[in-house]
Design a protein around this motif. Structure first.
Motif, mmCIF file in Angstrom:
data_model
loop_
_atom_site.group_PDB
_atom_site.id
_atom_site.type_symbol
_atom_site.label_atom_id
_atom_site.label_comp_id
_atom_site.label_asym_id
_atom_site.label_seq_id
_atom_site.Cartn_x
_atom_site.Cartn_y
_atom_site.Cartn_z
ATOM 1 N N SER A 107 0.953 -1.197 0.062
ATOM 2 C CA SER A 107 -0.037 0.016 0.099
ATOM 3 C C SER A 107 0.745 1.354 0.089
ATOM 4 C CB SER A 107 -1.056 -0.096 1.195
ATOM 5 O OG SER A 107 -2.118 -0.529 0.949
ATOM 6 N N SER A 108 1.953 1.232 0.504
ATOM 7 C CA SER A 108 2.911 2.408 0.611
ATOM 8 C C SER A 108 2.977 2.797 -0.753
ATOM 9 C CB SER A 108 4.232 2.139 1.182
ATOM 10 O OG SER A 108 4.107 1.730 2.787
ATOM 11 N N ASP A 144 -7.310 5.426 1.653
ATOM 12 C CA ASP A 144 -6.345 4.345 1.721
ATOM 13 C C ASP A 144 -7.159 3.407 2.574
ATOM 14 O OD1 ASP A 144 -4.404 2.968 3.047
ATOM 15 O OD2 ASP A 144 -3.519 4.541 4.085
ATOM 16 N N HIS A 197 -1.628 -8.048 0.441
ATOM 17 C CA HIS A 197 -0.890 -8.676 1.412
ATOM 18 C C HIS A 197 -1.496 -8.655 2.748
ATOM 19 C CE1 HIS A 197 2.531 -5.515 1.212
ATOM 20 N NE2 HIS A 197 1.295 -5.081 2.100
ATOM 21 N N LYS A 198 -2.594 -7.986 3.084
ATOM 22 C CA LYS A 198 -3.123 -8.021 4.300
ATOM 23 C C LYS A 198 -4.589 -8.507 4.113
ATOM 24 C CE LYS A 198 -1.133 -3.520 5.924
ATOM 25 N NZ LYS A 198 -1.362 -2.210 6.397
HETATM 26 C C1 LIG Z 1 -0.432 -1.083 6.439
HETATM 27 C C2 LIG Z 1 -1.133 0.334 5.897
HETATM 28 C C3 LIG Z 1 -0.421 0.900 4.992
HETATM 29 C C4 LIG Z 1 0.932 0.557 4.387
HETATM 30 O O1 LIG Z 1 0.726 -0.698 3.702
HETATM 31 P P1 LIG Z 1 1.852 -1.670 3.274
HETATM 32 O O2 LIG Z 1 1.335 -2.482 2.477
HETATM 33 O O3 LIG Z 1 2.447 -2.336 4.508
HETATM 34 O O4 LIG Z 1 2.950 -0.560 2.548
HETATM 35 C C5 LIG Z 1 -1.074 2.170 4.875
HETATM 36 N N1 LIG Z 1 -1.926 2.455 5.177
HETATM 37 C C6 LIG Z 1 -2.885 1.845 6.092
HETATM 38 C C7 LIG Z 1 -4.045 2.634 6.666
HETATM 39 C C8 LIG Z 1 -2.185 0.489 6.603
HETATM 40 O O5 LIG Z 1 -2.875 -0.157 7.344
#
Ligand SMILES: *Cc1c(COP(=O)(O)O)cnc(C)c1O
Length: 487
Positions: free
Chosen positions: A129-130, A246, A278-279
């Motif tokens: 997500s970053s 986001d 990946h979450k």
């Molecule tokens: C985990 C998270 C991110 C970052 O995501 P990655 O996949 O770890 O780069 C950004 N925003 C929120 C709200 C998150 O929970």
């Protein structure tokens, strides 16, 4: 097995008498190379054993409830990851089918998130997500600059307006020189409201970032309410501010288990969305997604066209080379489970959340902030300590660590930074039984902390008084602060 040769003290020896036990080998009978690059080779089995064993010191990932990321995948996902480890996703020419599977995921996500025309939506896989957030932010910055230019206005310093955001937005702001207008938390509120968002916007606001699954608490921001407030802002002051959602955490949850929550492209103001495959997308680490509402929402300047077999492939990523496996395996998860499978699985995970939340509330002096209600937040629970107790949440986190559980305790963002909360993220692979084991350990930990207060926490000793989670004088080590909110 007999080995023909091995190294000893830098001399290549032939030793046909060597016994086949890696721990008796010359390689493992001295310390591991640590600083200089070693001069000589090691047999792969010895090097493997050494690396494998060092990693035992890492925590058990499935007991790490601080992370949001996938820690369990099935055999077929593992197989695909292993089969695709040689595929570079940037080589669209050489691996057109990898590119095709990635694009299918883009269209499926556009469909799940109600894009007006999922077949023409633009999007890309990212490393997480970053990276997807950076791309969403950059696209908004380019659109804003063009808009200012077209209207003949002098562009000032661009800004984004947001509530309590994940660290990737602080990075975006700093790396790309954008002002971060992070709205402080009000007493009793855990995230940004529409009125607050609108009040912080001006003509240099490139977008409002709304977090659908706030890192600190797991709760959803009310994207619909924020969107309505921005509609009023447009009516009253003529400012047309786009929203980026986001949805790192919620993007793969709400479409299945809370379809009536309006947070996505159903709101015309939402121009782009990021989510972490990946979450809750259930893909292995390295899968993120950035999707734009309509093709025109992604400025051409961000797109590089790569010729590949019989066509032209648009790429817009910060990385060049990147593994193809995570996007490929995302496709596997999407077709394996479908809407029905994701709904069933995510529902089961929410049930474990609620079971754990009930257990924690029963154990003791806790006030639940998020108890795993699918309409209110992601598959996580968060809580705070109630009243004055002989321990604080850092103590509890420490105690649980001794049993192998990693559960973050950390302060809320400003202006509620004096309040400490705890969060457990429940993911695929965390069963009812594991929740019961955890509850038992929480119970035991609290008994110990109550019987033997003062012994575990430096911070409490330093504070010098009977402190609890809402007392400002409890110093918070930076390490703890960062651990808590950066996942
Ligand atoms: C985990 C998270 C991110 C970052 O995501 P990655 O996949 O770890 O780069 C950004 N925003 C929120 C709200 C998150 O929970």
């Amino acid at each position: 097995m007999w080995y023909e040769s091995t190294y000893s003290g830098g001399i290549l020896m032939t030793d046909t008498r060597m016994i086949d036990d890696v721990f008796a080998s010359n390689e493992l009978r001295h310390d591991a190379p640590k600083v200089g690059c070693p001069e000589h080779e090691m047999r792969p089995e010895a090097a493997y054993q050494l690396v494998h064993d060092e990693l035992m010191l890492d925590g058990v990932s499935r007991m790490n409830l601080a992370t949001f990321c996938t820690t369990w995948v099935d055999e077929f996902a593992r197989r695909l990851m292993s089969e695709t480890l040689d595929k570079n996703i940037v080589d669209k020419d050489e691996y057109p089918q990898t590119a095709e599977l990635e694009q299918r995921c883009v269209h499926m996500l556009a469909d799940l998130w109600h894009a007006p025309d999922p077949s023409t939506t633009r999007g890309t896989s990212t490393i997480g997500s970053s990276e997807a957030a950076m791309l969403g932010g950059l696209a908004a910055k380019f659109r804003w600059r063009k808009r200012m230019h077209q209207s003949g206005k002098q562009a000032g310093r661009p800004n984004i307006v947001c509530g309590p955001v994940q660290v990737c937005w602080e990075k975006f702001a700093r790396y790309f020189d954008v002002e971060l207008r992070q709205i402080p938390l009000r007493a009793g509120k855990y995230h940004m409201t529409g009125a607050d968002a609108a009040a912080h916007c001006d003509e240099n606001t490139i977008m409002v970032v709304s977090t659908f699954g706030v890192t600190f608490t797991g709760l959803y921001e009310n994207v619909e309410e924020i969107s309505q407030a921005l509609d009023r802002l447009e009516r009253d002051r003529g400012l047309d501010i786009p929203i980026h959602v986001d949805a790192a955490g919620g993007g793969f949850l709400a479409p299945f288990v809370a379809p009536s929550v309006i947070w996505d492209f159903r709101l015309p103001r939402v121009k782009s969305i990021n989510s972490s495959g990946h979450k809750n997308g259930l893909a292995p680490l390295g899968s993120g997604w950035a999707i734009w509402r309509e093709a025109e929402d992604l400025p051409e300047e961000l797109i590089f066209n790569v010729d590949y077999l019989g066509g032209n492939m648009a790429t817009f990523n910060l990385n060049f080379s990147r593994p193809g496996g995570p996007a490929i395996t995302q496709y596997y998860e999407l077709i394996r489970l479908g809407r029905e499978g994701y709904t069933r699985l995510q529902t089961a995970i929410y049930e474990v959340c609620r079971h754990l939340a009930r257990g924690i509330a029963d154990i003791g002096p806790f006030e639940m902030i998020h108890s795993g209600d699918p309409m209110r937040g992601i598959t996580a629970i968060s809580w705070r300590l109630r009243g004055i107790q002989p321990f604080n949440l850092y103590d509890l986190s420490d105690r649980l660590r001794a049993r192998g559980w990693l559960i973050a305790a950390y302060p809320l963002p400003a202006d509620r930074q004096d309040e400490v909360i705890m969060r457990a993220v429940i993911r695929h692979g965390f069963s009812f039984d594991m929740a019961d084991l955890l509850l038992e350990d929480i119970r035991r930990s609290i008994d110990q902390l109550t019987e033997h207060p003062w012994t575990t926490s430096l911070t409490r000793k330093e504070a010098g008084s009977f402190t609890h989670n809402a007392v400002a004088s409890v110093p918070t080590p930076d390490s703890v602060r960062h651990k808590g909110n950066s996942r």
